[in-house]
Scaffold this active site. Structure first.
Site, PDB file in Angstrom:
ATOM      1  N   ARG A 155     -30.734  -8.175 -20.520  1.00 31.79           N
ATOM      2  CA  ARG A 155     -29.807  -8.728 -19.520  1.00 31.79           C
ATOM      3  C   ARG A 155     -30.008  -8.028 -18.168  1.00 31.79           C
ATOM      4  O   ARG A 155     -30.560  -8.591 -17.232  1.00 31.79           O
ATOM      5  CB  ARG A 155     -28.353  -8.575 -20.029  1.00 31.79           C
ATOM      6  CG  ARG A 155     -27.356  -9.491 -19.341  1.00 31.79           C
ATOM      7  CD  ARG A 155     -26.855  -8.974 -18.036  1.00 31.79           C
ATOM      8  NE  ARG A 155     -26.270  -7.626 -18.163  1.00 31.79           N
ATOM      9  CZ  ARG A 155     -25.978  -6.855 -17.121  1.00 31.79           C
ATOM     10  NH1 ARG A 155     -26.197  -7.280 -15.901  1.00 31.79           N
ATOM     11  NH2 ARG A 155     -25.473  -5.642 -17.299  1.00 31.79           N
ATOM     12  N   ASP A 156     -29.622  -6.771 -18.078  1.00 26.13           N
ATOM     13  CA  ASP A 156     -29.712  -6.038 -16.806  1.00 26.13           C
ATOM     14  C   ASP A 156     -31.164  -5.923 -16.346  1.00 26.13           C
ATOM     15  O   ASP A 156     -31.444  -5.946 -15.138  1.00 26.13           O
ATOM     16  CB  ASP A 156     -29.117  -4.626 -16.990  1.00 26.13           C
ATOM     17  CG  ASP A 156     -28.428  -4.109 -15.740  1.00 26.13           C
ATOM     18  OD1 ASP A 156     -28.453  -4.807 -14.716  1.00 26.13           O
ATOM     19  OD2 ASP A 156     -27.872  -2.995 -15.777  1.00 26.13           O
ATOM     20  N   HIS A 170     -22.916   3.791 -18.240  1.00 27.19           N
ATOM     21  CA  HIS A 170     -24.045   2.934 -17.871  1.00 27.19           C
ATOM     22  C   HIS A 170     -24.647   3.495 -16.582  1.00 27.19           C
ATOM     23  O   HIS A 170     -24.044   3.405 -15.527  1.00 27.19           O
ATOM     24  CB  HIS A 170     -23.496   1.503 -17.669  1.00 27.19           C
ATOM     25  CG  HIS A 170     -24.485   0.490 -17.198  1.00 27.19           C
ATOM     26  ND1 HIS A 170     -24.970  -0.508 -18.029  1.00 27.19           N
ATOM     27  CD2 HIS A 170     -25.067   0.286 -15.994  1.00 27.19           C
ATOM     28  CE1 HIS A 170     -25.801  -1.272 -17.334  1.00 27.19           C
ATOM     29  NE2 HIS A 170     -25.881  -0.815 -16.101  1.00 27.19           N
ATOM     30  N   HIS A 229     -27.947   4.099 -13.843  1.00 28.67           N
ATOM     31  CA  HIS A 229     -29.237   3.701 -13.284  1.00 28.67           C
ATOM     32  C   HIS A 229     -29.911   4.966 -12.767  1.00 28.67           C
ATOM     33  O   HIS A 229     -29.246   5.879 -12.289  1.00 28.67           O
ATOM     34  CB  HIS A 229     -29.052   2.680 -12.154  1.00 28.67           C
ATOM     35  CG  HIS A 229     -28.729   1.303 -12.657  1.00 28.67           C
ATOM     36  ND1 HIS A 229     -29.461   0.192 -12.337  1.00 28.67           N
ATOM     37  CD2 HIS A 229     -27.752   0.864 -13.490  1.00 28.67           C
ATOM     38  CE1 HIS A 229     -28.951  -0.872 -12.938  1.00 28.67           C
ATOM     39  NE2 HIS A 229     -27.913  -0.496 -13.638  1.00 28.67           N
ATOM     40  N   CYS A 255     -30.096  -4.155  -9.730  1.00 29.19           N
ATOM     41  CA  CYS A 255     -28.936  -4.991  -9.452  1.00 29.19           C
ATOM     42  C   CYS A 255     -29.295  -5.850  -8.253  1.00 29.19           C
ATOM     43  O   CYS A 255     -29.623  -5.330  -7.195  1.00 29.19           O
ATOM     44  CB  CYS A 255     -27.706  -4.141  -9.141  1.00 29.19           C
ATOM     45  SG  CYS A 255     -26.309  -5.108  -8.554  1.00 29.19           S
ATOM     46  N   ASN A 285     -32.608   0.866 -14.683  1.00 26.28           N
ATOM     47  CA  ASN A 285     -31.621   1.453 -15.592  1.00 26.28           C
ATOM     48  C   ASN A 285     -32.263   2.704 -16.184  1.00 26.28           C
ATOM     49  O   ASN A 285     -33.480   2.843 -16.164  1.00 26.28           O
ATOM     50  CB  ASN A 285     -31.355   0.471 -16.747  1.00 26.28           C
ATOM     51  CG  ASN A 285     -30.537  -0.720 -16.302  1.00 26.28           C
ATOM     52  OD1 ASN A 285     -31.039  -1.596 -15.632  1.00 26.28           O
ATOM     53  ND2 ASN A 285     -29.277  -0.734 -16.671  1.00 26.28           N
TER      54      ASN A 285
END
Ligand code: ZN
Length: 313
Positions: A14-15, A206, A208, A239, A248
């Site tokens: 996803r990310d 979470h 990065h 992002c 990430n």
């Protein structure tokens, strides 16, 4: 009482994929998710049910969920931005639905075109739809550690967002460092502020690695008692709305660090490294992961001969 087991949720599908410049084929998405599950990654954020026009990479969300093998014991999470997305997601039978809002007003506007607390009000319909469905609801808070437009974000504001999420009935809250601004001391301060108010709340972190502080932040979180971390295979990600936000924290680098410290993840690191190498070929560009390039600390190298040694002196 405190366990040293850590639970990783891989967010590469996803990310990671959402920021890839070339469309990632459905087969590659499915293969990556299956490889992560097979390697023993306990939780995978498989896709996002956003509007296909907003994030074209996620247009095949339903197909991804239908095509993947569902390994028993693996939690399949999906991201959902609104009620339409939540309805589409529920048809695909996920184990977990993740919501996300930004603690910072300007980042939330840039991302969702609404105010933070307006977005949270909008989540009420989603929460009542999901209640009783057996699907776990998690609340993510982007820019918990700083905003690229505003700078620092007051801890009190993060706590207010957590409070609203708990009213919605989430079972866990994720603090996200969307643009890599967190430092280890700050991680401890924010985590401790949350734990002080809600000692039993399951908190996920979470990070990065935008500024190279990702793994230091993981360890700071670990020392504060956090056992749930998001990471991304090969370190892919970013992002689309945060200037300069790349990478990430890398799943295999994180797992490697934890294993070297004797912290259990139940993940097969070699399988993870193979999956990262395969993904690098499939995406056609080099990935930020470091262990996939350098090998594990335990991989020993042949001793150079005396002749070679002299030559390089
Ligand atoms: Zn992220």
């Amino acid at each position: 009482m405190e366990s040293n087991r850590v639970w990783i949720r891989d967010v590469a599908p996803r990310d990671g994929f959402q920021i890839e410049p070339q469309f990632v084929p459905l087969d590659v998405k499915v293969e990556t998710i299956n490889a992560l599950a097979k390697a023993g990654v306990p939780s995978i954020e498989a896709t996002s049910f956003v509007h296909p026009k907003a994030v074209p990479q996620m247009a095949d969300a339903a197909e991804v969920m239908t095509r993947i093998e569902r390994y028993p014991g693996t939690t399949y999470a999906v991201l959902v931005p609104n009620l339409v997305g939540a309805k589409r997601a529920l048809e695909c039978n996920p184990d977990q639905i993740n919501l996300v809002v930004s603690a910072s007003e300007s980042h939330n506007r840039a991302n969702l075109n609404r105010e933070t607390f307006e977005t949270l009000d909008g989540f009420r319909d989603i929460a009542s739809l999901i209640r009783g469905s057996g699907v776990d609801l998690h609340g993510g808070i982007a820019t918990s550690f700083g905003c690229p437009f505003e700078g620092s974000v007051p801890v009190e504001r993060v706590l207010r967002v957590v409070e609203r999420y708990l009213e919605l009935g989430v079972t866990a809250v994720g603090l996200a460092d969307t643009t890599g601004m967190a430092n280890p001391r700050q991680v401890q301060e924010i985590v401790e502020a949350v734990q002080k108010r809600w000692p039993d709340l399951e908190v996920h972190l979470h990070f990065h690695n935008t500024r190279g502080m990702g793994l230091a932040n993981v360890f700071a979180g670990y020392l504060s008692g956090i056992r749930h971390f998001d990471a991304s295979l090969g370190g892919i990600g970013g992002c689309p709305f945060a200037p300069g936000a790349t990478g990430n924290i890398c799943t295999e680098d994180t797992v490697h660090m934890l294993h070297e410290m004797g912290i259990e993840t139940q993940i097969n690191l070699d399988a993870l490294i193979s999956a990262a190498k395969r993904l690098e070929k499939q995406l056609g560009h080099s990935l930020p992961g470091q262990v996939m390039k350098a090998g594990k600390t335990s991989d020993l190298h042949p001793l150079p001969s005396a002749m070679q040694y002299e030559k390089t002196e």
